[in-house]
Design a protein around this motif. Structure first.
Motif, PDB file in Angstrom:
ATOM      1  N   GLN A 130      -0.271  12.481   2.291  1.00  0.00           N
ATOM      2  CA  GLN A 130      -0.263  13.255   3.525  1.00  0.00           C
ATOM      3  C   GLN A 130       0.713  14.404   3.345  1.00  0.00           C
ATOM      4  O   GLN A 130       1.593  14.360   2.495  1.00  0.00           O
ATOM      5  CB  GLN A 130       0.116  12.395   4.725  1.00  0.00           C
ATOM      6  N   ILE A 166       1.463   5.538   0.304  1.00  0.00           N
ATOM      7  CA  ILE A 166       0.997   6.841   0.761  1.00  0.00           C
ATOM      8  C   ILE A 166       2.081   7.842   0.390  1.00  0.00           C
ATOM      9  O   ILE A 166       3.218   7.730   0.855  1.00  0.00           O
ATOM     10  CB  ILE A 166       0.752   6.868   2.287  1.00  0.00           C
ATOM     11  N   GLU A 203       0.861  -1.177   0.000  1.00  0.00           N
ATOM     12  CA  GLU A 203       0.000   0.000   0.000  1.00  0.00           C
ATOM     13  C   GLU A 203       0.898   1.227   0.000  1.00  0.00           C
ATOM     14  O   GLU A 203       1.914   1.252   0.682  1.00  0.00           O
ATOM     15  CB  GLU A 203      -0.881  -0.015   1.246  1.00  0.00           C
ATOM     16  N   THR A 243      -3.327   7.070  -4.513  1.00  0.00           N
ATOM     17  CA  THR A 243      -4.684   7.282  -4.012  1.00  0.00           C
ATOM     18  C   THR A 243      -4.708   7.798  -2.586  1.00  0.00           C
ATOM     19  O   THR A 243      -5.766   8.167  -2.081  1.00  0.00           O
ATOM     20  CB  THR A 243      -5.499   5.973  -4.077  1.00  0.00           C
ATOM     21  N   GLN A 244      -3.533   7.834  -1.940  1.00  0.00           N
ATOM     22  CA  GLN A 244      -3.437   8.326  -0.574  1.00  0.00           C
ATOM     23  C   GLN A 244      -2.221   9.242  -0.470  1.00  0.00           C
ATOM     24  O   GLN A 244      -1.192   8.991  -1.093  1.00  0.00           O
ATOM     25  CB  GLN A 244      -3.267   7.176   0.420  1.00  0.00           C
TER      26      GLN A 244
END
Length: 87
Positions: free
Chosen positions: A62, A40, A38, A59-60
């Motif tokens: 921060q 980020i 996954e 898709t993610q």
């Protein structure tokens, strides 16, 4: 089952994404997907950076674009308040 996380460092582009930085991030994303990780994206500071990362396939994300660092207590308060991140 939770998948392991992979974070590309936000310094791949600071102001304007270059062809080289986009190529590196695409390769990072391809490798992470091949390894079933996954992802980020870190260090998103501008709308331009967010759009470039979305176009690449992340898709993610921060970063300061979404909010400044906060204490655990402040984060809990923010989550419980139901507020949305605004730009």
């Amino acid at each position: 089952m939770n998948r392991p996380l992979a974070y590309p460092e936000g310094g791949f582009f600071y102001n304007t994404p270059s062809h080289a930085s986009i190529s590196i991030l695409r390769a990072f994303l391809d490798l992470a997907q091949a390894l079933d990780l996954e992802t980020i994206a870190e260090g998103v500071e501008t709308k331009e950076m967010e759009e470039a990362l979305l176009n690449i396939g992340f898709t993610q994300a921060q970063g300061y674009f979404y909010g400044k660092p906060m204490t655990a207590a402040k984060a809990l308060e923010f989550i419980q308040s139901g507020q949305q991140v605004t730009h």
